[in-house]
Design a protein around this motif. Sequence first.
Motif, PDB file in Angstrom:
ATOM      1  N   GLU A   1     -14.710   6.651  -1.306  1.00  0.00           N
ATOM      2  CA  GLU A   1     -15.182   7.109   0.011  1.00  0.00           C
ATOM      3  C   GLU A   1     -14.749   8.556   0.244  1.00  0.00           C
ATOM      4  OE1 GLU A   1     -13.722   3.253   2.041  1.00  0.00           O
ATOM      5  OE2 GLU A   1     -15.567   3.815   3.094  1.00  0.00           O
TER       6      GLU A   1
ATOM      7  N   LEU B   1     -11.461   2.637  11.893  1.00  0.00           N
ATOM      8  CA  LEU B   1     -12.790   3.140  12.251  1.00  0.00           C
ATOM      9  C   LEU B   1     -13.897   2.452  11.453  1.00  0.00           C
ATOM     10  CD1 LEU B   1     -12.155   7.017  12.327  1.00  0.00           C
ATOM     11  CD2 LEU B   1     -11.811   5.346  14.161  1.00  0.00           C
TER      12      LEU B   1
ATOM     13  N   LYS C   1       0.813  -1.215   0.000  1.00  0.00           N
ATOM     14  CA  LYS C   1       0.000   0.000   0.000  1.00  0.00           C
ATOM     15  C   LYS C   1       0.852   1.274   0.000  1.00  0.00           C
ATOM     16  CE  LYS C   1      -4.085  -0.568   0.380  1.00  0.00           C
ATOM     17  NZ  LYS C   1      -5.116  -0.854  -0.666  1.00  0.00           N
TER      18      LYS C   1
HETATM   19  N1  UDP Z   1     -11.386   1.026   6.144  1.00  0.00           N
HETATM   20  C1  UDP Z   1     -12.258   1.134   7.216  1.00  0.00           C
HETATM   21  N2  UDP Z   1     -11.848   1.827   8.324  1.00  0.00           N
HETATM   22  C2  UDP Z   1     -10.631   2.427   8.413  1.00  0.00           C
HETATM   23  C3  UDP Z   1      -9.749   2.326   7.294  1.00  0.00           C
HETATM   24  C4  UDP Z   1     -10.164   1.623   6.171  1.00  0.00           C
HETATM   25  O1  UDP Z   1     -13.374   0.603   7.189  1.00  0.00           O
HETATM   26  O2  UDP Z   1     -10.338   3.036   9.436  1.00  0.00           O
HETATM   27  C5  UDP Z   1     -11.811   0.269   4.944  1.00  0.00           C
HETATM   28  C6  UDP Z   1     -12.248   1.178   3.819  1.00  0.00           C
HETATM   29  O3  UDP Z   1     -13.575   1.552   3.963  1.00  0.00           O
HETATM   30  C7  UDP Z   1     -12.047   0.303   2.573  1.00  0.00           C
HETATM   31  C8  UDP Z   1     -10.991  -0.698   3.022  1.00  0.00           C
HETATM   32  O4  UDP Z   1     -10.752  -0.474   4.408  1.00  0.00           O
HETATM   33  O5  UDP Z   1     -13.236  -0.366   2.200  1.00  0.00           O
HETATM   34  C9  UDP Z   1      -9.730  -0.567   2.210  1.00  0.00           C
HETATM   35  O6  UDP Z   1     -10.047  -0.982   0.911  1.00  0.00           O
HETATM   36  P1  UDP Z   1      -9.246  -0.594  -0.397  1.00  0.00           P
HETATM   37  O7  UDP Z   1     -10.054  -1.075  -1.562  1.00  0.00           O
HETATM   38  O8  UDP Z   1      -8.927   0.859  -0.418  1.00  0.00           O
HETATM   39  O9  UDP Z   1      -7.877  -1.399  -0.291  1.00  0.00           O
HETATM   40  P2  UDP Z   1      -7.537  -2.970   0.003  1.00  0.00           P
HETATM   41  O10 UDP Z   1      -7.419  -3.111   1.486  1.00  0.00           O
HETATM   42  O11 UDP Z   1      -8.675  -3.791  -0.548  1.00  0.00           O
HETATM   43  O12 UDP Z   1      -6.235  -3.206  -0.678  1.00  0.00           O
END
Ligand code: UDP
Length: 363
Positions: free
Chosen positions: A279, A248, A202
């Motif tokens: 988001e 969160l 990431k």
């Molecule tokens: N997320 C969350 N709370 C936090 C940080 C991240 O619920 O405090 C969730 C965010 O809503 C998103 C996910 O973590 O759905 C990260 O997804 P993303 O597709 O950006 O990356 P991945 O983890 O699938 O590589």
Amino acid sequence: MSQLPKLNLLLLSTPVGAIGSGLGGGVELTLTNIARSLINLGHAVTVVAPEGSVLDGIPLVQIPGNLQITAQSQGRDAPITLPANSVLSNCWNYARQVQHQYDVIINFAYDWLPFYLTPFFDCPIAHLVSMGSLTDAMDHIIGEVAEQFPNAIAVHSLAQADTFSFRDRCFNLKNGFDLSQYQFNSTPNNHLAWVGRIAPEKGLEDAVAAVQQLGIPLKIWGVIQDKTYWNHVRSNYPNAPIEYCGFLSTQDLQQALGQSRALLMTPHWIEAFGNVAIEALACGVPVIAYRRGGPAEIVKEGETGWLVEPDSITGLVEAISKLEKIDRANCRLDAEREYSLSAMGKRLEIWLDRIVQSHNLPS
Ligand code: UDP
């Protein structure tokens, strides 16, 4: 109006973490959104997920067993492994037993077993592939399914499809969000945001390097999936103005994220989509992302954010200095146009219709 009859659908979640834990990354929210979108369209949905999962108002079957190791932490030639009493195999054993009650099973797991099992099931299986190409074994098995069931594979972006040899057989579902859960914020504070699993792919360290140069505070939200990596970032940039704010709920995240001047997305891999980009936009927060993978298909240059030469800290710094050119209202509008639950619902029904139709063809 869609010609698709009302379907009874079984959704199988990722086996790397319970829904709500954050360990499943974007898949957790994607599955929740897809379930809501299908229910809004009148379909019946049941979700199967690891024990401990939390899912408001959607029928949920919780399955015990040991979690799967994440695919992105392994090398290209990594063999397929399963722990004893695997939650993945327990989920699919359950699906096998109840399959005749359903019209389509939707698989959200980026794992070998569900692809391997596809020809052995009577119920058609739709696979929403959540990551790009990672290992030879996965490429091979997904490719075999794509060959035998040409409509069965969906992805989140063209860039993700492009990592696979069967790119032309992938349906681009993009993603969709319940935008009523995200509040538009026109008056941000000074800080920037970084949101995601804290893991090497990431690329958090690039965002930290950029804010260290600029002296602008960076707030970080997400599960610390790789503690060694997180300690490494902190020790490499001891004086960077960063603050870790925890993991969160969507409700609290959108509130906090909305107060940010921009979201920085600095992935080192080909991000399949990047839920956090939408988001942020939904809250009116512009996105500064590397021109690579899903985010490069989401961000509209100069309108909803800036795209930066991949891995360029200087590029990030320059983009941050141009943030005042972005109208936050445009960001929200863009999320509403393309990434609402109803916009995704239309795409979902096209995909499912193709699967149902091809399943009904005489073989
Ligand atoms: N997320 C969350 N709370 C936090 C940080 C991240 O619920 O405090 C969730 C965010 O809503 C998103 C996910 O973590 O759905 C990260 O997804 P993303 O597709 O950006 O990356 P991945 O983890 O699938 O590589």
